[in-house]
Design a protein around this motif. Structure first.
Motif, PDB file in Angstrom:
ATOM      1  N   LEU A 170      45.323  46.384  33.288  1.00 22.80           N
ATOM      2  CA  LEU A 170      45.528  45.149  32.531  1.00 22.80           C
ATOM      3  C   LEU A 170      45.738  43.964  33.478  1.00 22.80           C
ATOM      4  N   PHE A 171      46.575  44.162  34.495  1.00 23.35           N
ATOM      5  CA  PHE A 171      46.806  43.117  35.498  1.00 23.35           C
ATOM      6  C   PHE A 171      45.490  42.660  36.119  1.00 23.35           C
ATOM      7  N   LEU A 172      44.690  43.636  36.521  1.00 21.37           N
ATOM      8  CA  LEU A 172      43.427  43.347  37.182  1.00 21.37           C
ATOM      9  C   LEU A 172      42.516  42.524  36.272  1.00 21.37           C
ATOM     10  N   LEU A 173      42.412  42.949  35.020  1.00 23.61           N
ATOM     11  CA  LEU A 173      41.570  42.223  34.064  1.00 23.61           C
ATOM     12  C   LEU A 173      42.035  40.785  33.917  1.00 23.61           C
ATOM     13  N   LEU A 174      43.354  40.613  33.846  1.00 23.74           N
ATOM     14  CA  LEU A 174      43.877  39.264  33.664  1.00 23.74           C
ATOM     15  C   LEU A 174      43.449  38.365  34.814  1.00 23.74           C
ATOM     16  N   VAL A 175      43.490  38.911  36.033  1.00 23.66           N
ATOM     17  CA  VAL A 175      43.094  38.108  37.192  1.00 23.66           C
ATOM     18  C   VAL A 175      41.627  37.701  37.070  1.00 23.66           C
ATOM     19  N   ILE A 176      40.788  38.647  36.655  1.00 20.81           N
ATOM     20  CA  ILE A 176      39.361  38.330  36.490  1.00 20.81           C
ATOM     21  C   ILE A 176      39.171  37.228  35.443  1.00 20.81           C
ATOM     22  N   PHE A 177      39.862  37.364  34.318  1.00 18.94           N
ATOM     23  CA  PHE A 177      39.701  36.377  33.252  1.00 18.94           C
ATOM     24  C   PHE A 177      40.229  35.004  33.679  1.00 18.94           C
ATOM     25  N   CYS A 178      41.260  35.004  34.523  1.00 12.87           N
ATOM     26  CA  CYS A 178      41.749  33.717  35.047  1.00 12.87           C
ATOM     27  C   CYS A 178      40.604  33.008  35.748  1.00 12.87           C
ATOM     28  N   GLY A 179      39.876  33.756  36.573  1.00 11.58           N
ATOM     29  CA  GLY A 179      38.751  33.183  37.305  1.00 11.58           C
ATOM     30  C   GLY A 179      37.738  32.567  36.356  1.00 11.58           C
ATOM     31  N   SER A 299      35.750  44.758  24.714  1.00 13.41           N
ATOM     32  CA  SER A 299      36.256  46.066  24.286  1.00 13.41           C
ATOM     33  C   SER A 299      37.359  46.544  25.216  1.00 13.41           C
ATOM     34  N   LEU A 300      37.108  46.366  26.518  1.00 15.88           N
ATOM     35  CA  LEU A 300      38.083  46.821  27.505  1.00 15.88           C
ATOM     36  C   LEU A 300      39.413  46.086  27.309  1.00 15.88           C
TER      37      LEU A 300
END
Ligand code: PHE
Length: 441
Positions: A170-179, A299-300
């Protein structure tokens, strides 16, 4: 141990409730006051709650009678925490149903199906979904049954393993979405709203909302941390754990702000009448629609969010289940059924109050909003005050010291500061904020 506690803390509070509160309370000033609340009140109160739980080794109300057997009345403070957690569970379950719906719609692709959602389409879809009659109830009921199943089978193994994997992802995804969000057209405006305080926006309500949100998000004063801490090993460092959990929780909320507000500005959702509770369900699909592989990302993300919500509902329910088992002496199954079956009525009522029953209001709020406001803004702060009074004044200081220093084996520089805050600062400050809000409306 930290992962389990973070698993309880990180949930819809960070992803769904936090951005909505920032939006409703003037942006960056709210963030600022929120951060102050976390450091000044959240961390010390969390440490006190850990100390009570690990030292008392019982359920959320039993700890009081174990630590001070001659002051039985304090169990009531525990009972109020249990009640608060149960009421929160009743509307939290509804939102967890929404996340599940979005997971299903992402997987099937319906959410992004043509006619392609244009300007307002995601908003309209979210609006017609949550205000609908049957569909949100069906989703909520599915989540209730999923909770029942896991609670009966026993919580630990499965859930813990699941959140150990899911949380880092979840943390990792959040960082990607921030970008992605930062590359949107009006990212700068969004960041300005989220990060540049406008002090004219401060009202008494800003303080109570920030305080309530910090307690909600850190899972404070609901008996949850007392229950968890009773399973902590004796050599765990309570202060350090409280700091780590709080900072991780704050980080998730902060990331969400960075993701949501550029999107809010870019897609013109500032004054959408549905913003608030629906914010995250409208802005995120907008962002996913901008990315390649829309359905996969979507979905992820909603899978992780559903899991995060699920771990939180489980831990909220576990507070009451533990109480029924330990205090009333019910069997596990009976306790789980006693706790979950009433939800089959309560949660659908909350769900209907968003849509067809939104005309029925209490103090001008729908049933859903009333429960949210009453628990978050009133019961949690009152629970916090009681906890501080108990740990600062009623329980012996030696008990507090023993827990914080692990029987004198740790030299804790923070002890004096924390004890002082728990005794004087936190209860007085929380009481002032609470009264100020009550008097000024
Ligand atoms: N802290 C959780 C969140 O932020 C909610 C929660 C409260 C979970 C209490 C468990 C117990 O979503």
């Amino acid at each position: 141990m930290i992962a389990a506690t973070v698993g309880s803390a990180v949930g819809l509070g960070n992803v769904w409730r936090f951005p909505a509160e920032v939006q409703a309370n003037g942006g960056a000033v709210f963030l600022l006051i929120y951060i102050i609340c976390i450091f000044l009140l959240g961390i010390p109160v969390m440490t006190a709650e850990f100390a009570l739980g690990r030292g008392g080794e019982s359920d959320a109300s039993g700890v009081y009678s174990r630590v001070t057997p001659d002051r039985k009345g304090w169990q009531l403070a525990g009972l109020m925490a249990i009640l608060a957690s149960y009421l929160i569970l009743s509307f939290y379950m509804v939102v967890s149903g929404w996340t599940f719906e979005y997971l299903v719609q992402s997987v099937t692709g319906y959410l992004y199906s043509s006619p392609l959602p244009g300007e307002e389409a995601f908003r309209d879809r979210m609006g017609s979904f949550i205000t609908g009659t049957y569909r949100p109830i069906v989703m909520t009921v599915i989540m209730i049954f999923a909770n029942m199943y896991v609670l009966i089978r026993g919580v630990q193994a499965g859930i813990e393993k699941m959140s150990n994997v899911m949380m880092p992802v979840l943390f990792l995804l959040l960082v990607i979405f921030c970008g992605v969000s930062l590359s949107l057209d009006k990212a700068a405006e969004g960041l300005e709203f989220f990060l540049k305080p406008d002090f004219s926006a401060v009202t008494p309500a800003t303080f109570i909302n920030a305080l309530g949100q910090s307690f909600f998000s850190l899972s404070l004063a609901m008996g949850i941390l007392v229950t968890y801490a009773s399973y902590f090993p004796k050599d765990s460092k309570l202060t350090r754990t409280a700091v780590t959990v709080s900072l991780l929780d704050l980080m998730v909320a902060f990331f969400m702000g960075i993701i949501i507000f550029p999107a809010v500005m870019t897609f013109g959702l500032q004054d959408s009448n549905l913003a608030g509770s629906a914010l995250v369900f409208i802005t995120l699909p907008e962002i996913f629609a901008q990315m390649g592989g829309t359905r996969i990302w979507s979905s992820l993300f909603f899978l992780l969010l559903t899991v995060a919500a699920f771990t939180s509902t489980i831990s909220l329910a576990e507070v009451s289940v533990a109480f029924m088992q330990k205090r009333i002496g019910m069997s596990r199954i009976k306790a789980v059924l006693t706790v979950t079956i009433p939800l089959l009525i309560l949660s659908p009522i909350c769900s209907l109050s968003v849509g067809p029953w939104s005309g029925y209001t209490i103090c001008g709020l729908t049933i859903f909003d009333f429960l949210d406001t009453m628990t978050t803004n009133f019961m949690l702060p009152i629970g916090g005050i009681l906890l501080c009074i108990y740990m600062g004044w009623v329980a012996p200081k030696s008990f507090f010291r023993r827990e914080i220093t692990n029987d004198g084996t740790l030299r804790s520089r923070a002890l004096g500061v924390i004890y002082f805050i728990v005794r004087w600062i936190a209860p007085v400050l929380i009481a002032i904020i609470l009264l100020w809000q009550l008097l000024r409306g």
